[in-house]
Write a protein that holds these residues in place. Structure first.
Motif, PDB file in Angstrom:
ATOM      1  N   PRO A  40     -78.442 -17.399 -35.680  1.00 17.69           N
ATOM      2  CA  PRO A  40     -78.650 -16.058 -35.127  1.00 17.69           C
ATOM      3  C   PRO A  40     -80.099 -15.617 -35.255  1.00 17.69           C
ATOM      4  CG  PRO A  40     -77.733 -15.882 -37.314  1.00 17.69           C
ATOM      5  CD  PRO A  40     -77.747 -17.351 -36.982  1.00 17.69           C
ATOM      6  N   ASP A  41     -80.453 -14.597 -34.496  1.00 14.41           N
ATOM      7  CA  ASP A  41     -81.765 -13.963 -34.656  1.00 14.41           C
ATOM      8  C   ASP A  41     -81.766 -13.062 -35.882  1.00 14.41           C
ATOM      9  OD1 ASP A  41     -83.137 -14.871 -32.134  1.00 14.41           O
ATOM     10  OD2 ASP A  41     -81.390 -13.873 -31.272  1.00 14.41           O
ATOM     11  N   ILE A  42     -80.635 -12.417 -36.116  1.00 13.13           N
ATOM     12  CA  ILE A  42     -80.464 -11.566 -37.293  1.00 13.13           C
ATOM     13  C   ILE A  42     -79.127 -11.923 -37.938  1.00 13.13           C
ATOM     14  CG2 ILE A  42     -80.346  -9.206 -38.195  1.00 13.13           C
ATOM     15  CD1 ILE A  42     -81.819  -8.272 -35.667  1.00 13.13           C
ATOM     16  N   LEU A  43     -79.146 -12.143 -39.232  1.00 15.81           N
ATOM     17  CA  LEU A  43     -77.948 -12.497 -39.987  1.00 15.81           C
ATOM     18  C   LEU A  43     -77.607 -11.358 -40.943  1.00 15.81           C
ATOM     19  CD1 LEU A  43     -75.828 -14.597 -41.019  1.00 15.81           C
ATOM     20  CD2 LEU A  43     -77.604 -15.412 -42.596  1.00 15.81           C
ATOM     21  N   ILE A  90     -77.080 -10.900 -33.192  1.00 14.98           N
ATOM     22  CA  ILE A  90     -76.783 -10.525 -34.574  1.00 14.98           C
ATOM     23  C   ILE A  90     -75.422 -11.095 -34.935  1.00 14.98           C
ATOM     24  CG2 ILE A  90     -76.401  -8.623 -36.189  1.00 14.98           C
ATOM     25  CD1 ILE A  90     -78.050  -6.826 -34.329  1.00 14.98           C
ATOM     26  N   LEU A  91     -75.362 -11.876 -36.004  1.00 12.37           N
ATOM     27  CA  LEU A  91     -74.079 -12.377 -36.490  1.00 12.37           C
ATOM     28  C   LEU A  91     -73.712 -11.664 -37.779  1.00 12.37           C
ATOM     29  CD1 LEU A  91     -74.084 -16.234 -35.873  1.00 12.37           C
ATOM     30  CD2 LEU A  91     -73.015 -14.428 -34.524  1.00 12.37           C
ATOM     31  N   CYS A 151     -79.381  -6.126 -28.134  1.00 11.80           N
ATOM     32  CA  CYS A 151     -78.747  -7.117 -28.997  1.00 11.80           C
ATOM     33  C   CYS A 151     -77.274  -7.251 -28.653  1.00 11.80           C
ATOM     34  CB  CYS A 151     -78.902  -6.750 -30.473  1.00 11.80           C
ATOM     35  SG  CYS A 151     -78.138  -5.173 -30.928  1.00 11.80           S
ATOM     36  N   VAL A 152     -76.752  -8.405 -29.028  1.00 15.19           N
ATOM     37  CA  VAL A 152     -75.318  -8.657 -29.026  1.00 15.19           C
ATOM     38  C   VAL A 152     -74.929  -8.851 -30.481  1.00 15.19           C
ATOM     39  CG1 VAL A 152     -73.468 -10.201 -28.298  1.00 15.19           C
ATOM     40  CG2 VAL A 152     -75.407  -9.748 -26.772  1.00 15.19           C
ATOM     41  N   ILE A 153     -73.917  -8.117 -30.927  1.00 10.40           N
ATOM     42  CA  ILE A 153     -73.477  -8.217 -32.317  1.00 10.40           C
ATOM     43  C   ILE A 153     -72.026  -8.673 -32.360  1.00 10.40           C
ATOM     44  CG2 ILE A 153     -72.966  -5.718 -32.368  1.00 10.40           C
ATOM     45  CD1 ILE A 153     -73.585  -5.853 -35.407  1.00 10.40           C
ATOM     46  N   ILE A 212     -76.574  -1.920 -26.534  1.00  9.30           N
ATOM     47  CA  ILE A 212     -75.973  -2.832 -27.512  1.00  9.30           C
ATOM     48  C   ILE A 212     -74.648  -3.317 -26.957  1.00  9.30           C
ATOM     49  CG2 ILE A 212     -74.974  -3.023 -29.834  1.00  9.30           C
ATOM     50  CD1 ILE A 212     -76.947  -0.807 -30.689  1.00  9.30           C
ATOM     51  N   ILE A 213     -74.397  -4.598 -27.106  1.00  6.52           N
ATOM     52  CA  ILE A 213     -73.111  -5.161 -26.689  1.00  6.52           C
ATOM     53  C   ILE A 213     -72.387  -5.690 -27.915  1.00  6.52           C
ATOM     54  CG2 ILE A 213     -71.987  -7.030 -25.422  1.00  6.52           C
ATOM     55  CD1 ILE A 213     -73.969  -6.622 -23.200  1.00  6.52           C
TER      56      ILE A 213
END
Length: 391
Positions: free
Chosen positions: A238-241, A214-215, A179-181, A125-126
Motif C-alpha cells: 500500500p501507499d499508506i499502511l 490505504i490498507l 485515496c481508496v481505503i 475518498i472511495i
C-alpha cells in the motif's frame, strides 16, 4: 463491581455480559468466580501474544521506572518510540519507511485520510460497502454499514462506496480520487478475503489515476494471518499502511506508515498537519516494540497456517454453514444472530470465550492469541461442538 459496572460505566449494548475479571495470563482469563476461561477472542484481536506476556510486561515495567509522558508527539527523541519505528521500517517492504504513532486504530485511520488528501490535493475518498474502520467521525465516515452511521450524520462529504472483490467497480476510481481505503481482510463483514488477483488490479487502477491506496491492517496485522501484515499474501504494497489492535500486545496504540515523501507533507502548509498529545507514548511504545520483536523472532507466524488447519479440521458440524477468514482470524457461520449469541453464552458457561462479528452477527469470531497451543485449540473446539450438539 458487577452492579457498579452497569451504574457508572457507559454501555455499548443492552446485553453486556458484565463478566468480572480477576486476572489474565497466557490463553486464559480468570474470573472473580474462581473459574478460568479459555480465550478464543484475544481482546478482539488485540492480545497478539496472549495475556500478560512476560516480555511485554517487563518492557512496560522497565520503561515505567525511567519516565512516562514527557512531551507532545514529534518533538523529543525517545528510545522506545524511535526503536519501534525503526523496527517497523526494517520489517516492511519499500516504500513503507516512516511511521506516525497515535493512540488507536481509528485515530490512525483519520490521520491516513488527512495524509492522502494533503499529499494528492484531492477531496474524493472511495471506500467499500460493509467495511469497518472505527468509530471516530472520520473512520465512521468511511465505514460501509449505514445502520451504524445513520444516527450520527452529517459525516465527511465526498465519500463513495464500491463492492469488495468487484472488478467492475474499479473504473469508479478516477483522477478526482485522493485515496481508496479498504481492509485487506474485511473484519466486521465476516472476515472476507480478497479473491484471486483483486488487490493487484485495485493497486494498478490507483496508480493509473494517481490515487493513494490505504490498507487497514488493524485486525490482520502483526502476524495474525501468518505474515506480519496480510497484504504480503497478495502481491502488493500500500501507499499508506494503517495498524493498531495487536500492535501493542494489550495496550492502546495505533499508527499509520508511508514513504518519507508522502509523510513529510504533514509537517508543513500547515505545520502540525496531524498532532497528538499521547501518540508515541514511551510506555506504549515499549510494549509495542516488545510485541513486534517477539512476533518477528519467535516463529509464531510460521505456526499460524497449521493452527488454522486444525480449527478447520475440528469445526465440522451440520450447524456450521461455512468458515471465512485466514490464519487466526476466523468467522464461523452459525446461521442466525440469535443462535450465535446463544452459542457464545453457552460456551462461556463451559469456560470458553467466543464473540460475534459486528455487522454479521450470524458469524462467531475466533481470533485467539498467536501463542495459543494446539491442545488449547482442541479443548476449545470440543466445547463449541458440545454446545452445538446440545450437551
Amino acid at each position: 463491581m458487577h452492579k457498579d459496572f452497569f451504574i457508572y460505566q457507559a454501555q455499548t449494548t443492552k446485553f453486556a455480559a458484565g463478566f468480572e475479571v480477576e486476572k489474565a495470563e497466557g490463553s486464559y482469563i480468570y474470573g472473580t468466580d474462581g473459574k478460568k476461561y479459555l480465550d478464543f477472542v484475544a481482546g478482539v484481536s488485540a492480545n497478539t501474544l496472549g495475556h500478560s506476556h512476560p516480555k511485554v510486561v517487563e518492557a512496560i515495567k522497565e520503561q515505567a521506572d525511567k519516565y512516562l509522558h514527557v512531551m507532545v508527539y514529534g518533538e523529543y527523541a525517545q528510545e522506545k518510540p524511535v526503536a519501534l519505528c525503526k523496527l517497523l521500517a526494517e520489517a516492511t517492504p519499500d516504500p513503507l519507511e516512516i511511521t506516525y504513532l497515535v493512540n488507536s486504530g481509528a485515530e490512525a485511520i483519520d490521520g491516513s485520510l488527512k495524509l492522502a488528501k494533503r499529499y494528492t490535493g484531492r477531496e474524493e475518498i472511495i471506500s467499500f460497502k460493509n467495511s469497518y474502520h472505527g468509530n471516530t467521525h472520520g473512520a465512521l465516515s468511511v465505514s460501509g454499514n449505514e445502520t451504524h452511521k445513520r444516527e450520527f450524520r452529517p459525516l465527511l462529504p465526498m465519500i463513495s462506496f464500491i463492492e469488495f472483490n468487484s472488478e467492475n467497480d474499479l473504473d469508479k476510481i478516477t483522477d478526482k480520487t485522493a485515496c481508496v481505503i479498504l481492509e485487506t481482510i474485511q473484519g466486521a463483514a465476516g472476515f472476507l478475503v480478497p479473491e484471486k488477483d483483486y488487490l493487484i488490479k485495485l493497486k494498478k487502477r490507483c496508480e493509473e489515476v494517481g490515487a493513494l491506496l490505504i490498507l487497514d491492517e488493524i485486525q490482520p496485522g502483526f502476524g495474525r494471518t501468518g505474515k506480519l501484515f496480510s497484504f504480503e499474501h497478495f502481491g502488493i504494497v500500500p501507499d499508506i499502511l494503517v495498524m493498531g489492535k495487536g500492535m501493542g500486545g494489550g495496550v492502546p496504540v495505533g499508527a499509520f506508515m508511508s514513504s518519507s515523501e508522502i509523510m513529510e507533507t504533514l509537517s508543513h502548509s500547515p505545520k502540525l498537519g496531524h498532532i497528538t498529545t499521547f501518540g508515541g507514548n514511551p510506555l506504549i511504545a515499549a510494549a509495542s516494540y516488545a510485541t513486534l520483536k517477539e512476533v518477528l523472532e519467535s516463529g509464531l507466524m510460521n505456526e499460524t497456517a497449521e493452527k488454522e488447519r486444525l480449527f478447520r479440521e475440528l469445526l465440522v458440524h451440520p450447524k456450521i454453514k461455512n468458515i471465512n477468514g485466514k490464519g487466526l482470524m476466523l468467522a464461523v457461520n452459525l446461521g442466525t444472530p440469535e443462535y450465535t449469541l446463544e452459542t457464545a453464552k453457552k460456551c462461556m458457561e463451559k469456560g470458553l470465550i467466543v464473540f460475534w462479528q459486528l455487522y454479521r452477527n450470524e458469524y462467531m469470531r475466533i481470533s485467539p492469541p498467536l501463542t495459543i497451543s494446539m491442545e488449547e485449540i482442541r479443548q476449545g473446539c470440543q466445547i463449541i461442538l458440545d454446545v452445538l450438539n446440545g450437551k
